[in-house]
Design a protein around this motif. Sequence first.
Motif, mmCIF file in Angstrom:
data_model
loop_
_atom_site.group_PDB
_atom_site.id
_atom_site.type_symbol
_atom_site.label_atom_id
_atom_site.label_comp_id
_atom_site.label_asym_id
_atom_site.label_seq_id
_atom_site.Cartn_x
_atom_site.Cartn_y
_atom_site.Cartn_z
ATOM 1 N N ASP A 217 18.615 5.694 -12.189
ATOM 2 C CA ASP A 217 17.693 5.604 -12.846
ATOM 3 C C ASP A 217 15.806 6.575 -12.097
ATOM 4 O OD1 ASP A 217 15.643 5.157 -14.243
ATOM 5 O OD2 ASP A 217 15.132 3.135 -14.113
ATOM 6 N N PRO A 218 16.580 7.565 -11.923
ATOM 7 C CA PRO A 218 15.151 8.091 -11.160
ATOM 8 C C PRO A 218 13.871 7.922 -11.119
ATOM 9 C CG PRO A 218 16.782 9.872 -11.768
ATOM 10 C CD PRO A 218 17.314 8.363 -12.867
ATOM 11 N N THR A 219 13.718 7.232 -12.644
ATOM 12 C CA THR A 219 11.718 6.965 -12.784
ATOM 13 C C THR A 219 11.998 5.900 -12.911
ATOM 14 O OG1 THR A 219 12.709 6.381 -14.867
ATOM 15 C CG2 THR A 219 12.292 8.773 -14.917
ATOM 16 N N VAL B 98 13.901 5.734 -4.360
ATOM 17 C CA VAL B 98 13.846 6.842 -3.786
ATOM 18 C C VAL B 98 14.675 7.459 -3.479
ATOM 19 C CG1 VAL B 98 13.625 6.921 -1.158
ATOM 20 C CG2 VAL B 98 12.901 4.588 -2.500
ATOM 21 N N ASP B 99 15.032 8.617 -3.380
ATOM 22 C CA ASP B 99 15.752 9.645 -3.346
ATOM 23 C C ASP B 99 15.146 10.954 -2.242
ATOM 24 O OD1 ASP B 99 17.227 11.744 -4.227
ATOM 25 O OD2 ASP B 99 16.545 12.690 -5.759
ATOM 26 N N PRO B 100 16.023 11.232 -0.988
ATOM 27 C CA PRO B 100 17.786 9.868 -1.411
ATOM 28 C C PRO B 100 17.432 9.038 -1.003
ATOM 29 C CG PRO B 100 17.193 11.551 0.400
ATOM 30 C CD PRO B 100 16.616 12.079 -0.042
ATOM 31 N N ALA B 101 18.718 8.116 -1.337
ATOM 32 C CA ALA B 101 18.391 6.714 -1.444
ATOM 33 C C ALA B 101 18.765 5.912 -0.093
ATOM 34 C CB ALA B 101 20.043 6.551 -2.096
ATOM 35 N N PRO B 102 18.065 5.071 0.901
ATOM 36 C CA PRO B 102 18.802 5.322 2.646
ATOM 37 C C PRO B 102 20.360 4.319 2.317
ATOM 38 C CG PRO B 102 16.908 3.562 1.146
ATOM 39 C CD PRO B 102 17.202 4.946 -0.050
ATOM 40 N N ASN C 175 19.368 0.708 -7.453
ATOM 41 C CA ASN C 175 18.978 1.976 -7.478
ATOM 42 C C ASN C 175 18.978 2.695 -6.371
ATOM 43 O OD1 ASN C 175 18.297 3.749 -9.080
ATOM 44 N ND2 ASN C 175 16.069 4.156 -9.075
ATOM 45 N N GLN C 176 19.708 2.230 -5.063
ATOM 46 C CA GLN C 176 20.247 2.913 -4.000
ATOM 47 C C GLN C 176 21.466 3.076 -3.848
ATOM 48 O OE1 GLN C 176 18.220 1.427 -0.798
ATOM 49 N NE2 GLN C 176 15.946 1.223 -1.396
ATOM 50 N N PRO C 177 22.157 4.505 -4.845
ATOM 51 C CA PRO C 177 23.958 4.375 -4.918
ATOM 52 C C PRO C 177 24.183 5.075 -3.675
ATOM 53 C CG PRO C 177 22.796 5.546 -5.975
ATOM 54 C CD PRO C 177 21.575 5.102 -5.420
ATOM 55 N N LEU D 76 32.023 2.480 -1.626
ATOM 56 C CA LEU D 76 31.575 3.335 -2.867
ATOM 57 C C LEU D 76 29.996 2.233 -3.662
ATOM 58 C CD1 LEU D 76 30.651 5.858 -4.645
ATOM 59 C CD2 LEU D 76 32.487 5.138 -6.026
ATOM 60 N N ASP D 77 29.119 2.442 -3.958
ATOM 61 C CA ASP D 77 28.379 1.783 -5.041
ATOM 62 C C ASP D 77 27.604 2.592 -5.617
ATOM 63 O OD1 ASP D 77 26.617 0.060 -6.177
ATOM 64 O OD2 ASP D 77 26.536 -0.890 -4.715
ATOM 65 N N ARG D 78 27.926 2.920 -7.179
ATOM 66 C CA ARG D 78 27.057 3.857 -8.083
ATOM 67 C C ARG D 78 25.671 3.940 -8.529
ATOM 68 N NH1 ARG D 78 30.616 7.598 -9.082
ATOM 69 N NH2 ARG D 78 32.882 7.057 -8.501
ATOM 70 N N ARG D 79 25.550 2.440 -8.492
ATOM 71 C CA ARG D 79 24.215 1.521 -9.263
ATOM 72 C C ARG D 79 23.578 0.940 -7.526
ATOM 73 N NH1 ARG D 79 26.270 -1.203 -14.287
ATOM 74 N NH2 ARG D 79 26.839 0.176 -14.948
#
Length: 1009
Positions: free
Chosen positions: A618-620, A625-629, A684-686, A746-749
């Motif tokens: 969810d980029p909005t 934070v992009d890229p995620a830490p 929101n930090q996959p 792996l964590d996609r969300r």
Amino acid sequence: MTAMLGPLLVRAVDQSTLTDALETGGLEGSSLSVSSDVGAGESHDAARVPVDDALAVLSAGAAASLWQPPVTLVRSTTIVIWSPGAGALGTNAQVNGVDDRCDGYVISAGSCPAVKSQVMLSAVDARRQQVEVGDRIRFSLARADDVGVTVVGLYDAAASTSTAGLVRPGTTAGVLAGIKGDALVMSNAQLADLPLPVQVTARSTLQPGLDLAELPALLESIDATKAAVNRQDRLLALRSELPDTLTRVTAQAGAAQVLILVTGVQALFLAVYALAIVLQRVGRARAAEWSVGRLRGVPRRRWLGSVYTEPLIALLLGLPLGFVAGTAVARWGVDWALRPGTPVEPWRAPVLASASAATVIAVVALVAVSLRSLRQPLAELVQQQAEARRLGVVGAVVHAGVLLLAVASLYQLVSGGLLGATGGQLGLLAPGLLALAVAMLAVRLAVLVVSRITTRPPRTLASLVVGRHAARSPSTLNPAMIIAVGVALAVFATQVLALSVRNQGLRADATTGADTVLTVSVPRDGDLLTAVRAADPSGRYAMAVQESAVGEFSGSARLIAVDSTRLAAVAAWSPEWAGVADVAGALRGTVTPAIGLRGSRIEVDLTDVLAEPLVLPDPTAPNAVDPAPPPTLVVTVETGGSWRSVTLGQLDRATRPTTQRLTAALPCADTCRLVGIGLQARTNQPYRVGLTVAAIGTDRQPTADSRGWLRAADRWREQSANQTVSEQVTSAVPEPGPAGLTIRALDRRGSGLTTVSPTDTADPLPAVLAPGTSVEPVPGQEGVGYGTGLDGQQQKLQVVGRAAILPRALDTGVLVDLANAQGLSDPAASQTVDEVWLAPDAPAAVEQRLVQEGLSVERRESLTAERTALENQATTRGAAVAVTISAAALLLSLLALVAARWADAGHRTADWRALREAGVRPGRLRRLVALEIAVPAVVAVLVGLLTGAVAAVVAAPRLPLVDLSAAGPPLDLRLAWEPIAAIGVGAVVVIAVIALLGALAEIRPRRWR
């Protein structure tokens, strides 16, 4: 007598069952409660008035005398936290209000709180918190300042639970309410001033000693209360198990009726048959007298009067004697089989009707049986002709009818369902008809064999006298048929009772679980499993058990977690019911020793660390934070009865593998169990991460010690919690190798903690399902389904078997290993009832050591008490009084033997005189008489034993031996041989006594001088 026993005892069983059910049902099973919830700050009177009005109908109707005066209870629906002072650990508890008296509370010290600022505690909590009468305590509220009160009294919580409506800690209701201590008791005025939501309850309890005749008025009063509740403007709740109790009693009474009918109808059949046989023998003895009267031309009315007056007078005199005897037998049967004081009511209409019907049947039998003797030609009597050895037309019809009825009754038993008080009743006669049919065939076979033998020269005087008499007069063997039926009926009734008692015992084993079950409270920092194993290191006497605090019909959410290594030694529940050959091994699964960490600092060496951020779901989002830490490395340990997460630090962001050393404080002064190693990210930090844990050390454990268990291929597993959703979004796969433990995560969300765990617990959790429980299968994983852990969260289950019945949970629930289940969920989050099961031979020292380990006993359940309660159900009590009826029937059959022999004695006098004049000594002659009396009767006993046992085997699956509407283990229908042997030996001894006394009475030399 036999005709009235059935109605008498059915009524007594119904009354006894009703009284027992109301006594054992506790407060909920013998009372009506009307309650209403009151919000914080709302006047309690707003609920008091309508609940009191709703119960007022009980004191105004026809059933007013059945109910005790109502009692009003006020209880908070939220908890407060009280403590004896600053710095002390608080105790979660509810608050109960009382008026000026503490009715229902058993006060052990001090007095009842009468004014504001006074409180009463349970003696258990006071001892635990070291509080005495006169001390001050404080309790905190959610929306108010702390309140200080003075302790003025202590009460016995265990003795006050039912009468005061307490919710105890450790019980299902207590666990769900979140309480850790017993209720604080204060005045209603004080409780009304507190900003607490409460529940106001008015409760009325039945007076003891409810009579069956009062049931209609009781049911009307319950219906009137329901209507009164519905008429109130305020929302009220009517709570009671009384209607269910009455329904259950009615169903059990119907089942008991069947067991009593099975025996009572056969006893009546036996009595009529015995009467017919005796009258037949009397008719043969008196036939000559009757024919002489006819020959002399006596008027027909006078002649019939001389024939029937004497037996009719005997029958009419026997009616009151039988009535008195039946009442006495019923009284004895009630005192032996039912609760003391159960009334016997011989003047009720069904009893009188049965006695009258039996009298009419007896008169009809007298007329029917006498007809042949009345019509017998005088020439036959003068010639003293032997009886025909072949059956006549009437005899053949009777034999064929009995055989057909016996076959039909057996067919109805085998092909039909449960026998009931209504519907096809022929099956009720199966044992008696089978015994009579076999006895008839045996008599015909005996006549045939004896007739063949007596054509040859006799080898002994006994064979000459006994054999030729039986061949000449086959009807003398008819009394043996009565004995066969009586013995068969006694065997059948005792087998039904033995089977009922045995299966009630098995139900008690499954319902209770063990000989003694203690519901306990565990200290905050304690562990039930550790405490029980410490109290009983031998593993023979005590077992830790946790039950999910859920409702009765919760399916796979109801867990029974047992220490499977002790299950066979401690539990009364049979492992044979598990449906698994090695239930302990199946539940434990393949596990390895736990990994322990000890120290105040932990250090983790990582190699080949590569953290890759993924596309944001969810980029909005505001936290995007992009890229995620990179995620944070977390080690989870179990200490002090809860899981603790130790955060070591964030992984480095790099484009190629790197090496890291992370350290953190470790709360493991005592050894902690390593629960898992994982990565945690915020929402929101996959990420996708690969790393190798090369070593783990503490300030008290060198890193070299960890290399063995980090590199072992069998010491690590993926958590099934990562796969409990249909769409897999997280995963953490362990790959132990020479360099250490490699984790690919792996964590996609970015949804939380993703962990790998040691294999000291089995995951999916091995489970044995109850027969009424199913789980949703996990796609692609054979035998794995979605279930629930001890913390109420979703947990994968590996189904290893399906039990016939589970301990305590019975037909709904899941049986798992406690160590496995505890290892897969945070103990602090568990919502369970803690129990300790004790073996029958557990020494008292074990329970003392449990207390020393910090466990507090809140409730005690006994296998003996449960077994007694089940044996007091109408089914078993009905089987017990049926034994009384069968005993009376067996006694009647033996008396019929005496009466028939007495009627035949005159015919044998000339034979005995002839033998005596031929030189046979009196002693030998008496032995011949005793043999003639005893041999057919003893053979009949053997026939009765065999047919009674066969009938019990055939009928047992069709009889309501237990309450079949309740869940229970498979029925054990093996015969109990001890009662069969006792009946056989007892009958033979009595027959021997009768034969000896009969021989002494018939062989009296003075009569022949």
